[in-house]
Design a protein around this motif. Structure first.
Motif, PDB file in Angstrom:
ATOM      1  N   GLU A  64       4.070   0.052 -11.448  1.00 47.37           N
ATOM      2  CA  GLU A  64       2.881   0.738 -10.954  1.00 47.37           C
ATOM      3  C   GLU A  64       1.928  -0.213 -10.252  1.00 47.37           C
ATOM      4  OE1 GLU A  64       0.028   2.133 -13.881  1.00 47.37           O
ATOM      5  OE2 GLU A  64       1.112   1.085 -15.464  1.00 47.37           O
ATOM      6  N   LEU A  65       1.033   0.382  -9.481  1.00 48.88           N
ATOM      7  CA  LEU A  65      -0.049  -0.330  -8.811  1.00 48.88           C
ATOM      8  C   LEU A  65      -1.346  -0.079  -9.581  1.00 48.88           C
ATOM      9  CD1 LEU A  65       0.616   0.646  -5.086  1.00 48.88           C
ATOM     10  CD2 LEU A  65       0.742  -1.668  -5.986  1.00 48.88           C
ATOM     11  N   ALA A  66      -2.130  -1.107  -9.762  1.00 53.31           N
ATOM     12  CA  ALA A  66      -3.430  -0.955 -10.407  1.00 53.31           C
ATOM     13  C   ALA A  66      -4.461  -0.540  -9.362  1.00 53.31           C
ATOM     14  CB  ALA A  66      -3.845  -2.254 -11.079  1.00 53.31           C
ATOM     15  N   PRO A  67      -5.142   0.581  -9.534  1.00 55.06           N
ATOM     16  CA  PRO A  67      -6.096   1.042  -8.517  1.00 55.06           C
ATOM     17  C   PRO A  67      -7.157   0.015  -8.155  1.00 55.06           C
ATOM     18  CG  PRO A  67      -5.669   2.782 -10.102  1.00 55.06           C
ATOM     19  CD  PRO A  67      -4.988   1.548 -10.630  1.00 55.06           C
ATOM     20  N   HIS A  68      -7.662  -0.742  -9.119  1.00 56.95           N
ATOM     21  CA  HIS A  68      -8.733  -1.697  -8.826  1.00 56.95           C
ATOM     22  C   HIS A  68      -8.226  -2.931  -8.091  1.00 56.95           C
ATOM     23  CE1 HIS A  68      -7.050  -3.401 -12.537  1.00 56.95           C
ATOM     24  NE2 HIS A  68      -7.591  -4.555 -12.190  1.00 56.95           N
ATOM     25  N   GLU A  69      -6.925  -3.196  -8.169  1.00 51.62           N
ATOM     26  CA  GLU A  69      -6.370  -4.378  -7.516  1.00 51.62           C
ATOM     27  C   GLU A  69      -6.000  -4.105  -6.064  1.00 51.62           C
ATOM     28  OE1 GLU A  69      -3.141  -5.442 -10.045  1.00 51.62           O
ATOM     29  OE2 GLU A  69      -4.422  -6.162 -11.672  1.00 51.62           O
ATOM     30  N   GLN A  70      -5.491  -2.911  -5.788  1.00 54.14           N
ATOM     31  CA  GLN A  70      -5.119  -2.535  -4.419  1.00 54.14           C
ATOM     32  C   GLN A  70      -5.564  -1.090  -4.182  1.00 54.14           C
ATOM     33  OE1 GLN A  70      -0.927  -3.714  -5.096  1.00 54.14           O
ATOM     34  NE2 GLN A  70      -1.136  -5.070  -3.330  1.00 54.14           N
ATOM     35  N   PRO A  71      -6.872  -0.857  -4.080  1.00 48.58           N
ATOM     36  CA  PRO A  71      -7.403   0.507  -4.059  1.00 48.58           C
ATOM     37  C   PRO A  71      -6.979   1.335  -2.853  1.00 48.58           C
ATOM     38  CG  PRO A  71      -9.118  -1.072  -3.522  1.00 48.58           C
ATOM     39  CD  PRO A  71      -7.935  -1.877  -3.995  1.00 48.58           C
ATOM     40  N   HIS A  72      -6.553   0.690  -1.780  1.00 50.75           N
ATOM     41  CA  HIS A  72      -6.184   1.415  -0.566  1.00 50.75           C
ATOM     42  C   HIS A  72      -4.724   1.841  -0.550  1.00 50.75           C
ATOM     43  CE1 HIS A  72      -5.048  -2.725   0.024  1.00 50.75           C
ATOM     44  NE2 HIS A  72      -4.315  -2.410   1.072  1.00 50.75           N
ATOM     45  N   LEU A  73      -3.937   1.407  -1.527  1.00 49.22           N
ATOM     46  CA  LEU A  73      -2.496   1.665  -1.500  1.00 49.22           C
ATOM     47  C   LEU A  73      -2.087   2.776  -2.469  1.00 49.22           C
ATOM     48  CD1 LEU A  73      -0.909  -1.908  -1.350  1.00 49.22           C
ATOM     49  CD2 LEU A  73      -1.509  -0.371   0.529  1.00 49.22           C
ATOM     50  N   LEU A  74      -1.104   3.573  -2.029  1.00 48.86           N
ATOM     51  CA  LEU A  74      -0.441   4.533  -2.903  1.00 48.86           C
ATOM     52  C   LEU A  74       0.951   4.066  -3.297  1.00 48.86           C
ATOM     53  CD1 LEU A  74      -1.379   7.941  -1.205  1.00 48.86           C
ATOM     54  CD2 LEU A  74      -2.366   6.939  -3.281  1.00 48.86           C
ATOM     55  N   GLY A  75       1.555   3.193  -2.492  1.00 43.50           N
ATOM     56  CA  GLY A  75       2.899   2.724  -2.794  1.00 43.50           C
ATOM     57  C   GLY A  75       3.234   1.451  -2.052  1.00 43.50           C
ATOM     58  N   LEU A  76       4.232   0.752  -2.572  1.00 47.31           N
ATOM     59  CA  LEU A  76       4.668  -0.512  -1.976  1.00 47.31           C
ATOM     60  C   LEU A  76       6.129  -0.748  -2.348  1.00 47.31           C
ATOM     61  CD1 LEU A  76       3.941  -3.247  -0.566  1.00 47.31           C
ATOM     62  CD2 LEU A  76       3.342  -4.108  -2.844  1.00 47.31           C
ATOM     63  N   ASN A  77       6.940  -1.082  -1.342  1.00 39.05           N
ATOM     64  CA  ASN A  77       8.334  -1.443  -1.565  1.00 39.05           C
ATOM     65  C   ASN A  77       8.471  -2.930  -1.263  1.00 39.05           C
ATOM     66  OD1 ASN A  77      11.165  -2.011  -1.068  1.00 39.05           O
ATOM     67  ND2 ASN A  77      11.523   0.194  -0.876  1.00 39.05           N
ATOM     68  N   VAL A  78       8.928  -3.703  -2.246  1.00 37.39           N
ATOM     69  CA  VAL A  78       9.042  -5.151  -2.113  1.00 37.39           C
ATOM     70  C   VAL A  78      10.485  -5.520  -1.775  1.00 37.39           C
ATOM     71  CG1 VAL A  78       8.751  -7.371  -3.274  1.00 37.39           C
ATOM     72  CG2 VAL A  78       7.194  -5.477  -3.800  1.00 37.39           C
ATOM     73  N   ASN A  79      10.680  -6.142  -0.626  1.00 35.70           N
ATOM     74  CA  ASN A  79      11.989  -6.675  -0.227  1.00 35.70           C
ATOM     75  C   ASN A  79      13.106  -5.633  -0.273  1.00 35.70           C
ATOM     76  OD1 ASN A  79      10.892  -9.225   0.199  1.00 35.70           O
ATOM     77  ND2 ASN A  79      11.294  -9.885  -1.904  1.00 35.70           N
ATOM     78  N   ALA A  80      12.838  -4.484   0.357  1.00 33.77           N
ATOM     79  CA  ALA A  80      13.863  -3.445   0.529  1.00 33.77           C
ATOM     80  C   ALA A  80      14.528  -3.039  -0.778  1.00 33.77           C
ATOM     81  CB  ALA A  80      14.911  -3.891   1.548  1.00 33.77           C
ATOM     82  N   GLY A  81      13.717  -2.849  -1.822  1.00 32.35           N
ATOM     83  CA  GLY A  81      14.255  -2.328  -3.070  1.00 32.35           C
ATOM     84  C   GLY A  81      14.255  -3.296  -4.229  1.00 32.35           C
ATOM     85  N   GLN A  82      13.789  -4.512  -4.015  1.00 28.02           N
ATOM     86  CA  GLN A  82      13.668  -5.428  -5.153  1.00 28.02           C
ATOM     87  C   GLN A  82      12.733  -4.824  -6.207  1.00 28.02           C
ATOM     88  OE1 GLN A  82      12.622  -9.500  -4.188  1.00 28.02           O
ATOM     89  NE2 GLN A  82      11.690  -9.818  -6.179  1.00 28.02           N
ATOM     90  N   ALA A  83      11.652  -4.214  -5.733  1.00 24.67           N
ATOM     91  CA  ALA A  83      10.727  -3.502  -6.611  1.00 24.67           C
ATOM     92  C   ALA A  83      10.035  -2.420  -5.811  1.00 24.67           C
ATOM     93  CB  ALA A  83       9.698  -4.445  -7.217  1.00 24.67           C
ATOM     94  N   ILE A  84       9.732  -1.312  -6.467  1.00 23.54           N
ATOM     95  CA  ILE A  84       8.881  -0.271  -5.905  1.00 23.54           C
ATOM     96  C   ILE A  84       7.689  -0.101  -6.834  1.00 23.54           C
ATOM     97  CG2 ILE A  84       8.670   2.217  -5.520  1.00 23.54           C
ATOM     98  CD1 ILE A  84      11.379   2.220  -4.241  1.00 23.54           C
TER      99      ILE A  84
END
Length: 219
Positions: A64-84
């Motif tokens: 998961e993403l922490a809202p206070h750490e990256q408030p503008h993001l809803l999702g992130l894919n790291v290195n084409a599937g290493q992590a979502i």
């Protein structure tokens, strides 16, 4: 906290390579057990497992993403599937975002396993994944593998096919007032519902693109 291994609940035909290999809620955020439950539900969602197996998607870690750490993001894919990484929580940490909202972000991030930029290739595949999720659930609910168009013309794009799948599957919450008239024929009403659904999906996808932290790697 040790990462939780995902237990397969799919059919025996599913390839175990195409899955989320672990889930990791953030232990420093409130109520990590509920976050783990939501991540596990997403990882074991039959429709998500269906598209992952069909498109041969493998993801190392679902977290998961922490809202206070990256408030503008809803999702992130790291290195084409290493992590979502997905935004699960509300801004005030007083609850969780709706399941279908988070799952749509997940489909968006899964598309980044293949395409980095939000170009036409990305848009077509992302629309296809959402269509396949909606069609899978509709077929599962009906107990059939046949997915007819029920009076609609053959779709001209993956987005139109996705919208048809949402409409036929009963997902008709469009927001705003209906554009239908009492004098409209059943066919005209169906087409207006389809058009409104397509417009809503376009707006939702634009928001996801604006709030997605994934981009193609530098050449």
């Amino acid at each position: 906290m040790q990462p939780c291994q995902v237990r397969s609940t799919g059919s025996s035909a599913a390839d175990p390579r195409y899955t989320f290999h672990s889930i990791e809620p953030l232990p420093h955020l409130p109520n990590p057990s509920s976050a783990r439950d939501l991540l596990t539900k997403l990882a074991n969602d039959p429709a998500i497992r269906h598209v992952m197996n069909k498109h041969q998607f493998s993801v190392g870690v679902l977290t998961e993403l922490a809202p206070h750490e990256q408030p503008h993001l809803l999702g992130l894919n790291v290195n084409a599937g290493q992590a979502i990484k997905l935004r699960l929580r509300t801004d005030r940490y007083d609850g969780f975002r709706t399941y279908k909202e988070v799952r749509r972000v997940l489909c968006h991030e899964l598309t980044h396993n293949v395409w980095g930029d939000h170009d036409n290739n990305f848009k077509e595949l992302n629309s296809t994944l959402n269509k396949e999720v909606a069609e899978f659930e509709r077929a599962q609910a009906a107990g059939t593998h046949y997915l007819g168009s029920a009076g609609f013309d053959a779709p001209q794009s993956a987005l139109e096919a996705e919208a048809q799948a949402y409409v036929l599957g009963g997902s008709r919450v469009l927001g705003g007032a209906s554009t239908s008239s009492a004098t409209d024929s059943p066919e005209e009403r169906r087409r207006k519902v389809l058009e409104a659904t397509m417009n809503r999906l376009r707006k939702e996808e634009q928001e996801l693109e604006d709030r997605c932290g994934t981009s193609a790697p530098e050449q």
